[in-house]
Write a protein that holds these residues in place. Structure first.
Motif, PDB file in Angstrom:
ATOM      1  N   LEU A 240     -26.288  13.753 -11.495  1.00  0.00           N
ATOM      2  CA  LEU A 240     -26.736  14.469 -11.019  1.00  0.00           C
ATOM      3  C   LEU A 240     -27.751  13.399 -10.738  1.00  0.00           C
ATOM      4  O   LEU A 240     -28.492  13.377 -11.206  1.00  0.00           O
ATOM      5  N   LEU A 241     -27.611  13.338  -9.040  1.00  0.00           N
ATOM      6  CA  LEU A 241     -28.099  12.727  -8.157  1.00  0.00           C
ATOM      7  C   LEU A 241     -29.187  13.597  -7.686  1.00  0.00           C
ATOM      8  O   LEU A 241     -30.659  13.222  -7.067  1.00  0.00           O
ATOM      9  N   ASP A 242     -28.773  14.684  -7.176  1.00  0.00           N
ATOM     10  CA  ASP A 242     -30.334  15.435  -6.205  1.00  0.00           C
ATOM     11  C   ASP A 242     -29.450  16.827  -6.638  1.00  0.00           C
ATOM     12  O   ASP A 242     -28.327  17.470  -6.022  1.00  0.00           O
TER      13      ASP A 242
ATOM     14  N   ASP B  26     -30.702  11.555 -11.863  1.00  0.00           N
ATOM     15  CA  ASP B  26     -32.110  10.772 -10.929  1.00  0.00           C
ATOM     16  C   ASP B  26     -33.082  11.720 -11.024  1.00  0.00           C
ATOM     17  O   ASP B  26     -33.020  13.155 -10.904  1.00  0.00           O
ATOM     18  N   GLU B  27     -33.662  12.177 -11.926  1.00  0.00           N
ATOM     19  CA  GLU B  27     -35.338  12.510 -12.116  1.00  0.00           C
ATOM     20  C   GLU B  27     -34.825  14.220 -12.634  1.00  0.00           C
ATOM     21  O   GLU B  27     -34.773  15.515 -11.513  1.00  0.00           O
TER      22      GLU B  27
ATOM     23  N   PHE C 100     -34.576   4.653 -16.556  1.00  0.00           N
ATOM     24  CA  PHE C 100     -34.213   3.853 -15.624  1.00  0.00           C
ATOM     25  C   PHE C 100     -35.724   3.740 -14.390  1.00  0.00           C
ATOM     26  O   PHE C 100     -35.444   4.655 -14.242  1.00  0.00           O
ATOM     27  N   LEU C 101     -36.083   2.912 -15.050  1.00  0.00           N
ATOM     28  CA  LEU C 101     -38.405   2.737 -14.384  1.00  0.00           C
ATOM     29  C   LEU C 101     -37.560   1.815 -13.575  1.00  0.00           C
ATOM     30  O   LEU C 101     -37.609   0.916 -13.176  1.00  0.00           O
TER      31      LEU C 101
ATOM     32  N   SER D 260     -36.653   8.546 -14.450  1.00  0.00           N
ATOM     33  CA  SER D 260     -37.700   8.661 -14.303  1.00  0.00           C
ATOM     34  C   SER D 260     -38.707   8.598 -13.794  1.00  0.00           C
ATOM     35  O   SER D 260     -39.074   6.936 -14.374  1.00  0.00           O
ATOM     36  N   HIS D 261     -39.772   8.452 -13.440  1.00  0.00           N
ATOM     37  CA  HIS D 261     -41.015   8.665 -13.352  1.00  0.00           C
ATOM     38  C   HIS D 261     -42.298   9.348 -14.092  1.00  0.00           C
ATOM     39  O   HIS D 261     -43.076   8.956 -14.414  1.00  0.00           O
TER      40      HIS D 261
END
Length: 319
Positions: free
Chosen positions: A78-80, A153-154, A32-33, A185-186
């Motif tokens: 897993l968001l944070d 998320d990341e 998801f970019l 991810s970035h």
């Protein structure tokens, strides 16, 4: 399976997500970019029922997450990594999650072992953890209920190279088991090695939903880098042969429109000394920069001009 249909989220005059639709299927790692501020985290939070949409739907296996009893058995997320009580140990944190979701207590030690948080690490207070250890604990929490759908998320932030490799292999294994794995991810280089499908958004709108190979191929065609002490003369020869040539420095050229083999043949025919002849293939990172150029909220200096210029060139070609 994750289904997002016409999803919209407004915060006053700001629209964070706009009429977004896509499907994430099981058996794949789907990346998801999007640039910073594209709406990725907001979308994930709407999927989990943490944020109410202004319009549209976001469902897991046909139902809103709120309607899934014992949520961790259906969706792990897993968001944070910092969203954990710092005074609890890793084991105590996971035991609380297990109890609230009616998951057998023995499952706690299984996931701690899977993420490498055993022995003393499992008994330490989470407040003493590094970011990488917190990420591992967050992944353990996502795996706790053995859910068919997983959202991250990341998840690579703070991980060392060994940890990154472990996560990459974990995601592939989970997808190989037929689960739905959706990863924001970035890190383009990591997504290139991990994901096989992509959902790309910019300013809250869908840019692409396709395989990684298809998306990378939408970027600029491969270019050839040539280094020679006769750059000016070689430029004239290459241009006459139909190539497009730009200059890096006094000795280095970037060539498109002809292959590296053809550049080598022309250099040989005209007795040019070549100190470098390499091909830069199309890449996920290059395609991402070009296709999201108009969606980047904050750009700096030369990067801004390059990204916008690349996007403009690509749009011109597609007209």
């Amino acid at each position: 399976m994750i289904e997002v249909e016409h999803l919209t989220k407004r915060y006053g005059p700001t629209t964070a997500v706009r009429d977004l639709s896509f499907t994430v299927r099981p058996g794949h790692v789907t990346g998801f970019l999007g640039p910073n501020g594209a709406g990725k985290t907001t979308t994930l939070r709407m999927l989990l029922g943490l944020v109410a949409p202004s319009g549209g739907t976001a469902t897991v296996d046909g139902h809103s997450f709120r309607h899934h009893p014992r949520g961790l058995r259906h969706v792990g997320a897993l968001l944070d990594a910092h969203d954990v009580h710092g005074g609890r140990s890793a084991r105590a944190h996971l035991r609380a999650l297990a109890r609230s979701n009616r998951i057998p207590a023995g499952r706690v030690d299984e996931v701690l072992a899977e993420v490498g948080l055993t022995g003393t690490a499992a008994r330490r207070r989470v407040g003493t953890y590094s970011l990488g250890m917190r990420q591992r604990l967050g992944i353990a929490g996502a795996l706790l209920g053995e859910p068919p759908v997983l959202l991250f998320d990341e998840p690579l932030n703070g991980l060392d190279p060994e940890g990154v490799l472990w996560v990459r292999e974990l995601f592939r294994r989970l997808a190989g088991e037929g689960r739905t794995v959706f990863v924001s991810s970035h890190l383009m280089s990591e997504m290139e090695h991990t994901a096989d499908q992509l959902v790309v958004i910019g300013r809250g709108e869908l840019i692409a939903a396709e395989s990684l190979t298809e998306f990378a191929a939408r970027g600029t065609a491969p270019t050839v880098t040539v280094r020679t002490p006769d750059a000016g003369a070689l430029t004239m020869v290459l241009t006459a042969a139909g190539a497009e040539v730009s200059t890096y420095d006094e000795e280095t050229l970037r060539v498109s429109g002809v292959s590296a083999g053809r550049v080598g043949e022309l250099a040989f025919e005209h007795r040019f000394l070549l100190r470098e002849l390499t091909t830069q293939a199309a890449s996920l990172e290059r395609a991402f920069m070009e296709l999201t150029a108009d969606s980047v909220e904050y750009l700096a200096g030369a990067d801004a001009g390059e990204a916008r210029g690349a996007g403009a060139e690509l749009r011109e070609v597609r007209r």
